[in-house]
Design a protein around this motif. Structure first.
Motif, PDB file in Angstrom:
ATOM      1  N   VAL A   1       0.841  -1.193   0.000  1.00 26.19           N
ATOM      2  CA  VAL A   1       0.000   0.000   0.000  1.00 26.19           C
ATOM      3  C   VAL A   1       0.878   1.245   0.000  1.00 26.19           C
ATOM      4  N   ARG A   2       0.537   2.198  -0.832  1.00 26.79           N
ATOM      5  CA  ARG A   2       1.265   3.462  -0.864  1.00 26.79           C
ATOM      6  C   ARG A   2       0.464   4.458  -0.042  1.00 26.79           C
ATOM      7  N   HIS A   3       1.127   5.096   0.879  1.00 24.90           N
ATOM      8  CA  HIS A   3       0.450   6.003   1.798  1.00 24.90           C
ATOM      9  C   HIS A   3       0.612   7.441   1.340  1.00 24.90           C
TER      10      HIS A   3
ATOM     11  N   TYR B   1      11.997   0.748  -1.799  1.00 24.92           N
ATOM     12  CA  TYR B   1      12.100   2.192  -2.003  1.00 24.92           C
ATOM     13  C   TYR B   1      10.787   2.721  -2.554  1.00 24.92           C
ATOM     14  N   GLY B   2      10.366   3.819  -2.021  1.00 21.71           N
ATOM     15  CA  GLY B   2       9.200   4.519  -2.515  1.00 21.71           C
ATOM     16  C   GLY B   2       9.668   5.852  -3.029  1.00 21.71           C
ATOM     17  N   SER B   3       8.759   6.717  -3.341  1.00 19.11           N
ATOM     18  CA  SER B   3       9.143   8.050  -3.788  1.00 19.11           C
ATOM     19  C   SER B   3       8.020   9.019  -3.452  1.00 19.11           C
ATOM     20  N   ARG B   4       7.666   9.076  -2.196  1.00 18.84           N
ATOM     21  CA  ARG B   4       6.604   9.966  -1.746  1.00 18.84           C
ATOM     22  C   ARG B   4       7.124  11.399  -1.782  1.00 18.84           C
TER      23      ARG B   4
ATOM     24  N   LYS C   1       9.459  17.767   0.204  1.00 20.72           N
ATOM     25  CA  LYS C   1       9.762  16.627   1.069  1.00 20.72           C
ATOM     26  C   LYS C   1       9.699  15.380   0.208  1.00 20.72           C
ATOM     27  N   LEU C   2      10.775  14.622   0.234  1.00 17.00           N
ATOM     28  CA  LEU C   2      10.846  13.406  -0.547  1.00 17.00           C
ATOM     29  C   LEU C   2      11.265  12.274   0.372  1.00 17.00           C
ATOM     30  N   ASN C   3      10.409  11.254   0.477  1.00 10.80           N
ATOM     31  CA  ASN C   3      10.703  10.091   1.305  1.00 10.80           C
ATOM     32  C   ASN C   3      10.945   8.923   0.370  1.00 10.80           C
TER      33      ASN C   3
ATOM     34  N   LEU D   1       5.935   9.757  -6.884  1.00 13.44           N
ATOM     35  CA  LEU D   1       6.443  10.244  -8.169  1.00 13.44           C
ATOM     36  C   LEU D   1       6.455   9.176  -9.258  1.00 13.44           C
ATOM     37  N   THR D   2       6.321   7.915  -8.890  1.00 17.56           N
ATOM     38  CA  THR D   2       6.363   6.844  -9.884  1.00 17.56           C
ATOM     39  C   THR D   2       4.990   6.498 -10.450  1.00 17.56           C
ATOM     40  N   ARG D   3       3.939   7.133  -9.945  1.00 21.74           N
ATOM     41  CA  ARG D   3       2.578   6.796 -10.401  1.00 21.74           C
ATOM     42  C   ARG D   3       2.042   7.884 -11.319  1.00 21.74           C
ATOM     43  N   GLY D   4       1.903   7.581 -12.593  1.00 24.53           N
ATOM     44  CA  GLY D   4       1.451   8.541 -13.585  1.00 24.53           C
ATOM     45  C   GLY D   4       0.043   9.057 -13.363  1.00 24.53           C
TER      46      GLY D   4
END
Length: 185
Positions: free
Chosen positions: A18-20, A124-127, A105-107, A157-160
């Motif tokens: 799940v992406r938060h 790794y995520g890219s929130r 802010k980049l997590n 950032l990876t979700r269009g």
């Protein structure tokens, strides 16, 4: 008992996927009446590297949406290698400017649940979280403020699809305020 363990295991495995993120929101903070039809827009903005990554993808979606209303667009990402001097600003009758009002802010890490262990180092995520003051100016004798809003983004950032969502918020709001109209056929 087996059923409960199976349900708990499934929840733990899925929660790692799940992406938060909260998505994007837009709040209009000002609007002024303009009688001039927009035909050519320069979309511009800049900021940190994550901001520029987000803005570049957002601009591509905005260009696509503006094209449906027969509005020509050009994009200018302001950075140290900017082509700002090579642009003929007289060609444009409007400028859509994105100015960051908060620090980006980049997590890059995301918790990964593996059975009963929590491992934050493997995934790794890219929130990306930031607020942009979004302003539309029209060129008359002077630059006239037509519309402004705060665009708050909390995206991966990876979700269009999230770029499309943010672009659609802006485009829909400009149409709702009659700043952009359907093309005359």
């Amino acid at each position: 008992m087996r059923t409960i363990l199976l349900i708990l295991l499934t929840i733990m495995l899925l929660s790692g996927c799940v992406r938060h993120t909260k998505g994007s929101s837009l709040k209009t903070t000002g609007q002024h009446v303009s009688g001039q039809k927009i035909q050519r827009v320069l979309i511009m903005g800049g900021g940190s590297m994550p901001s520029r990554i987000f803005l570049e993808e957002l601009y591509n979606e905005l260009k696509r949406l503006f094209k449906t209303s027969d509005i020509e667009t050009e994009v200018l990402i302001i950075d140290s290698y900017s082509k700002a001097d090579s642009i003929n600003y007289d060609r444009f009758d409007a400028f859509l400017v994105f100015n960051s009002t908060t620090k980006a802010k980049l997590n890059m890490t995301r918790l990964k649940f593996t059975l009963v262990f929590v491992d934050a180092a493997d995934t790794y995520g890219s929130r990306f979280v930031q607020t942009f003051q979004t302003t539309l100016y029209q060129k008359d004798e002077w630059l006239e403020l037509v519309w402004e809003a705060d665009l708050k983004v909390d995206v991966d950032l990876t979700r269009g699809a999230q770029y499309k969502e943010a672009a659609k918020l802006i485009y829909t709001e400009l149409r709702k305020k009659s700043i952009i109209t359907d093309p005359v056929k």
